[in-house]
Design an enzyme around this catalytic site. Structure first.
Site, mmCIF file in Angstrom:
data_model
loop_
_atom_site.group_PDB
_atom_site.id
_atom_site.type_symbol
_atom_site.label_atom_id
_atom_site.label_comp_id
_atom_site.label_asym_id
_atom_site.label_seq_id
_atom_site.Cartn_x
_atom_site.Cartn_y
_atom_site.Cartn_z
ATOM 1 N N LYS A 30 -2.720 -3.297 -8.079
ATOM 2 C CA LYS A 30 -3.937 -2.682 -7.750
ATOM 3 C C LYS A 30 -4.965 -2.450 -8.971
ATOM 4 C CE LYS A 30 -2.776 -0.534 -3.360
ATOM 5 N NZ LYS A 30 -3.912 -0.934 -2.552
ATOM 6 N N ARG A 50 2.171 -4.157 6.447
ATOM 7 C CA ARG A 50 2.547 -4.988 7.663
ATOM 8 C C ARG A 50 3.671 -6.008 7.368
ATOM 9 N NH1 ARG A 50 -3.072 -8.194 6.505
ATOM 10 N NH2 ARG A 50 -3.725 -6.102 5.658
HETATM 11 N N1 BES Z 1 -1.882 1.185 1.304
HETATM 12 C C1 BES Z 1 -2.951 0.128 0.990
HETATM 13 C C2 BES Z 1 -4.052 0.347 2.002
HETATM 14 C C3 BES Z 1 -4.969 1.503 1.334
HETATM 15 C C4 BES Z 1 -5.993 1.063 0.493
HETATM 16 C C5 BES Z 1 -5.155 2.719 1.722
HETATM 17 C C6 BES Z 1 -6.990 1.864 -0.124
HETATM 18 C C7 BES Z 1 -6.036 3.724 1.330
HETATM 19 C C8 BES Z 1 -6.655 3.236 0.243
HETATM 20 C C9 BES Z 1 -2.363 -1.219 1.670
HETATM 21 O O1 BES Z 1 -1.153 -1.562 1.307
HETATM 22 C C10 BES Z 1 -3.377 -2.258 0.977
HETATM 23 O O2 BES Z 1 -3.112 -2.317 -0.178
HETATM 24 N N2 BES Z 1 -4.287 -2.975 1.755
HETATM 25 C C11 BES Z 1 -4.826 -4.102 1.325
HETATM 26 C C12 BES Z 1 -4.950 -5.167 2.321
HETATM 27 C C13 BES Z 1 -5.638 -6.288 1.435
HETATM 28 C C14 BES Z 1 -4.767 -6.935 0.272
HETATM 29 C C15 BES Z 1 -5.678 -7.384 2.756
HETATM 30 C C16 BES Z 1 -6.432 -3.469 1.066
HETATM 31 O O3 BES Z 1 -6.782 -2.689 1.932
HETATM 32 O O4 BES Z 1 -7.105 -3.661 0.228
HETATM 33 MN MN MN Z 2 -0.842 -2.495 -0.712
#
Ligand code: BES
Ligand code: MN
Ligand code: ZN
Length: 492
Positions: free
Chosen positions: A274, A348
């Site tokens: 990230k 997931r």
């Molecule tokens: N924990 C995150 C979701 C999230 C992101 C919650 C920002 C709150 C704020 C999850 O694990 C994630 O990273 N999801 C990705 C999925 C994508 C890679 C398909 C996302 O939402 O960017």
């Molecule tokens: Mn994630």
């Protein structure tokens, strides 16, 4: 903090502070009017000076009002008489709690629940007051060294109602306690709140309540069950994964409701790292798990006649030489192979094995709660949690519980049309879809593992915590889940 009930009329109450509602244009609530008469119209004279106009959230603290037994009267504006909205009521109770918390008042009596709020029942008004109060009083202290204890902590709020608000106060107490637990776990930093720490908290919960027992599965046990998807996420972390199972036994032989909470104690994204800005907020990636802890604590406190099993898959998601790589293929407990195209779609990956595991409890329904996608924040903001389900009656029950508790959800479709986004050339399923409908495709992924039972998914990425200056966990969706369980019992 204690929430209590009283049937003693305001005129004869002895408490540090009586809280009454006033409306715009100087209109008084029934209790305000009673006090006003008792004080020979002193209160309406004060209001006429214009220091309070009755707008929702305004307050005026009066001292030693002539003829009133209690030393203080707090006037709280509730907006236009006869049409107090839920939001105005919450502003009013929040304002009340702010005053009570910043004065020497220890014991207050609130008469706010007597006003009409969109025909909501007394229980709603009492619970909402407890929830707003707890949100004002909550202070994170665990990792601060300069915290001074408050000189005059607020100790109790009693709710005045002729028809006795005791049950309502008890449920308000339990729900707000559950929210506080969820907040506290959510706010703890990732270096303290690890999967092992969460497992210890489950043991503590089981020690606190006879009705709760807990079993913790370690990585070897998960490997024996074939949880290759879950374990692929924790492989990149020094912190061992845990599968925490908490069993609340409140009914003789009823099929359980299973609550599965995403427990990512820190989500760096893994190799699909990230961006660094705001990454600290990924300590909140275990708020689904925290809401399961909070809900179990609340229903154990309320001794609800129901069986609920909390299942918390817990792990970190870190970049590492042994971490998942984009393109890796892993095998889930269900036997399906998964191509990991983005290691940041890890929620997931741990949830699918926990969902497969849940089937062994012969569940009546399974609800997972997860901070699963950033896309849900784009779609719904911080107002509503996303709801997706493979069974419409269950979705309807969650929508109803959301309205009843005002901890609201909004449903998105998981039509077959979306499923093809998860097609993979190298495995049974890919762990991400394309750019479109990110929250829906995440739920579609989970739906592949929930064919054998009634299942709903709550995406709480927008509702579980607040960013910015007021950064902190909210304790949502504990009110929603407790309400769902209360309604579930009532429908039997
Ligand atoms: N924990 C995150 C979701 C999230 C992101 C919650 C920002 C709150 C704020 C999850 O694990 C994630 O990273 N999801 C990705 C999925 C994508 C890679 C398909 C996302 O939402 O960017
Ligand atoms: Mn994630
Ligand atoms: Zn995550």
């Amino acid at each position: 903090m204690q929430y209590l009930a009283t049937t003693t009329a305001p005129a004869t109450l002895e408490t540090d502070c009586i809280v009454v509602a006033v409306f715009e244009d100087g209109e008084l609530s029934p209790s305000a009017s009673t006090l006003n008469k008792q004080s020979d119209d002193n209160i309406s004279r004060i209001i006429a000076r214009g220091d309070i106009t009755g707008k929702a959230g305004q307050t005026l603290l009066l001292q030693d009002v002539k003829g009133i037994t209690s030393p203080r009267v707090l006037l709280v504006g509730c907006g236009e008489k006869g049409s107090t909205s839920e939001n105005n009521y919450i502003s009013a109770t929040t304002a009340m709690a702010t005053v009570l918390n910043s004065t020497a008042i220890r014991h207050a009596t609130s008469c706010l629940a007597e006003i009409d709020v969109q025909s909501r029942p007394l229980t709603w008004k009492v619970r909402q007051t407890a929830i707003s109060t707890e949100a004002v009083l909550y202070k994170y202290t665990q990792t601060k060294s300069d915290i001074k204890p408050q000189e005059f902590p607020l100790e109790s709020i009693s709710f005045y109602d002729e028809s006795d608000a005791t049950q309502a106060a008890l449920s308000g107490q339990a729900i707000s306690n559950g929210m506080t637990l969820a907040r506290e776990l959510g706010n703890l930093p990732g270096n303290i709140c690890t999967p092992t720490y969460l497992a210890q908290q489950a043991v503590e919960l089981a020690n606190r309540f006879d009705s709760i027992s807990t079993t913790i599965l370690d990585e070897d046990e998960m490997a024996n069950l074939g949880m290759g998807s879950l374990l692929s996420v924790s492989r990149g972390s020094r912190e061992p994964a845990k599968l925490i199972v908490m069993n609340y036994n409140g009914a003789a032989d009823a099929r359980p409701v299973v609550l599965v909470g995403k427990g990512l104690t820190f989500d760096a994204g893994g190799i699909s790292l990230k961006p660094s800005s705001g990454m600290d907020e990924m300590k909140y990636d275990m708020c689904g798990a925290a809401s399961v802890f909070g809900t179990l604590a609340a229903i154990a406190e309320l001794k609800l006649a129901i069986n609920v099993i909390g299942v918390v898959p817990s792990s970190e998601n870190m970049p590492d030489g042994d971490a998942n790589k984009p393109g890796d293929v892993v095998t889930s407990m269900a036997g399906k192979t998964i191509e990991i195209l983005n290691t940041d779609a890890e929620g997931r990956l741990i949830l699918c094995d926990a969902l497969t595991y849940s089937a062994r409890f012969d569940p009546e329904v399974v609800i997972d709660i997860a901070t699963l996608t950033g896309a849900i924040i784009v779609a719904l903001g911080s107002q509503a949690s996303g709801l997706m389900a493979n069974n419409q009656p269950l979705a309807d029950q969650l929508l109803q519980a959301g309205n009843d508790s005002y901890d609201r959800v909004w449903q998105l479709p998981i039509w077959d049309d979306y499923q093809q986004q998860l097609d993979s050339n190298f495995a049974d399923i890919a762990n991400i879809g394309g750019k479109e409908a990110g929250s829906v495709t995440a739920a579609c992924f989970l739906s592949r593992f929930t064919k054998d039972f009634n299942w709903a998914h709550l995406d709480i990425a927008g509702t579980a915590w607040k960013g910015g200056k007021a950064k902190g966990a909210t304790g949502r969706p504990v009110p929603l889940l407790v309400q769902f369980l209360l309604n579930h019992i009532a429908s039997k």
